[in-house]
Write a protein that holds these residues in place. Sequence first.
Motif, mmCIF file in Angstrom:
data_model
loop_
_atom_site.group_PDB
_atom_site.id
_atom_site.type_symbol
_atom_site.label_atom_id
_atom_site.label_comp_id
_atom_site.label_asym_id
_atom_site.label_seq_id
_atom_site.Cartn_x
_atom_site.Cartn_y
_atom_site.Cartn_z
ATOM 1 N N THR A 1 63.669 30.805 -111.867
ATOM 2 C CA THR A 1 62.548 30.767 -110.927
ATOM 3 C C THR A 1 62.092 29.336 -110.676
ATOM 4 O O THR A 1 61.878 28.581 -111.622
ATOM 5 C CB THR A 1 61.353 31.576 -111.475
ATOM 6 O OG1 THR A 1 61.771 32.910 -111.772
ATOM 7 C CG2 THR A 1 60.212 31.617 -110.471
ATOM 8 N N ASN B 1 58.016 37.724 -115.333
ATOM 9 C CA ASN B 1 58.545 38.790 -116.187
ATOM 10 C C ASN B 1 58.576 40.142 -115.478
ATOM 11 O O ASN B 1 59.464 40.960 -115.728
ATOM 12 C CB ASN B 1 57.700 38.906 -117.452
ATOM 13 C CG ASN B 1 57.851 37.706 -118.362
ATOM 14 O OD1 ASN B 1 58.790 36.927 -118.233
ATOM 15 N ND2 ASN B 1 56.903 37.532 -119.274
ATOM 16 N N ALA C 1 64.410 34.617 -117.537
ATOM 17 C CA ALA C 1 63.762 34.912 -116.256
ATOM 18 C C ALA C 1 63.182 33.657 -115.630
ATOM 19 O O ALA C 1 63.374 33.385 -114.437
ATOM 20 C CB ALA C 1 62.672 35.961 -116.465
ATOM 21 N N LEU D 1 60.767 39.110 -111.462
ATOM 22 C CA LEU D 1 61.967 38.251 -111.443
ATOM 23 C C LEU D 1 62.161 37.548 -110.101
ATOM 24 O O LEU D 1 63.251 37.598 -109.505
ATOM 25 C CB LEU D 1 63.213 39.090 -111.778
ATOM 26 C CG LEU D 1 63.179 39.855 -113.107
ATOM 27 C CD1 LEU D 1 64.439 40.693 -113.256
ATOM 28 C CD2 LEU D 1 63.009 38.904 -114.277
#
Length: 445
Positions: A386, A345, A382, A348
């Motif tokens: 990832t 968060n 987000a 990113l």
Amino acid sequence: MAERSRRTVRDLRRGNRARVLQRLYFDGPLSRQELGPATGLSSGSISNVVAELATEGLLEEAGVVDSDGGRPRTLLRIAPGGGLFVGIDIGETRVRVELFDLSLTELARTDRLLAQHGYDVERIVGHVRSGVSDVLRDAGADPRMLLGIGIGVPGIIERDAPEAAGGPGAVVHGQTIGWSAVPFERLLREAVQVPPEVPFFIDNGAKTLGQAEMWFGGGRGAGAAAVALIGSGVGASVSRGDILDEDLSNAALEWGHTTVQLRGRRCRCGSIGCLEAYAGAEAMRERWHEAGGPLPPDADDETALAALLSAAYPGPGATAPDPVAVAILDETAECLGAALADLVNLFLPERILLGGWAGLLIGPHLLPQIRRYAEEYALEHAVARTTIGLGHLGPDAVTVGAATLPLSDFLARGGTRPAPPVLPGAGAASDRAAAPAGRGRSVTG
């Protein structure tokens, strides 16, 4: 005005050398013709720079390749014998010292155990002093070929501290290991027997791990990545930018001391509810012991973590998993997942890598749970961008990363060696320790 012009010419020359060295280091071997578009330099500049670097023993030929309709092209590469680096990991259980050549191939290593004496500053300085001497001796290396010594340590590093704060040089604030404003660079310069011009680079161990993974491991090619160091303690670093980008940033984070549990367990930093109090190997050993785990009282962190994992994940045909061990590791996975969600968060990152000896030990078992908890705690958009995986470089990555600190500086300076410092009464010693002249190689084609 004349001084400004001279400075600009000097900086331009050094910049051209740096661009050639960096491109060859990360993408070589390359021909002169390939170096032109890769660096943006003219063919004349490439020829001049290559000739200089070859004369200084920093480049060598790496064979030839056929070209379409023309004469064969000579490939160039960084000469491994052009210099030496020392990388040092001041870890939780040992001081590891490794000697590398210019290509970061390991030439020698030695370990000094810390379990009995902990982080006594004088003893650790002595370990570094004898370790550097040992690896140079074992490799039969000339200390005058040293281009720098990099050291990864726990804690916050205050650079260029004034004399009143313990300087000159880097000062270490390591609350979890009992170091308060330790003038580490000054102590090492006074103790380690190397030529006076050899620079020292001291940084947080999580940052050196991150730089190693970004340069050579799982972070390479990512625009932004976070690398977690999980050992007896916990740390992390965040990197942004390409390794050849002047704007590349790599910052160490005291991630292990972010709060994951209100009014939680006491951390060794003195606070409560820290991530390290749940996910560090020392904390996992303590929790397993408190829960009645079958451990001898003097079991070290590595032995205890291996026993905990064995109890939770017995092999085929063994007894059923120990429910207490399973519960401890599930809580560890949730704390790590929640803390990784914070990294997602806040920064990113495209990739998150778990490293450190404990991270690599628990990762194969806990990674699916850690990913699941991270997805639960992070913002959907987000975390969907990832990937979360394990580091690629193994438990020695901190030492390799420490060696990249002087290597990075050497490449940025275009392969120029630092000048000896001007010290009272040091003239004769500096003359004796001066670096040897370049061992010119023939580079043709």
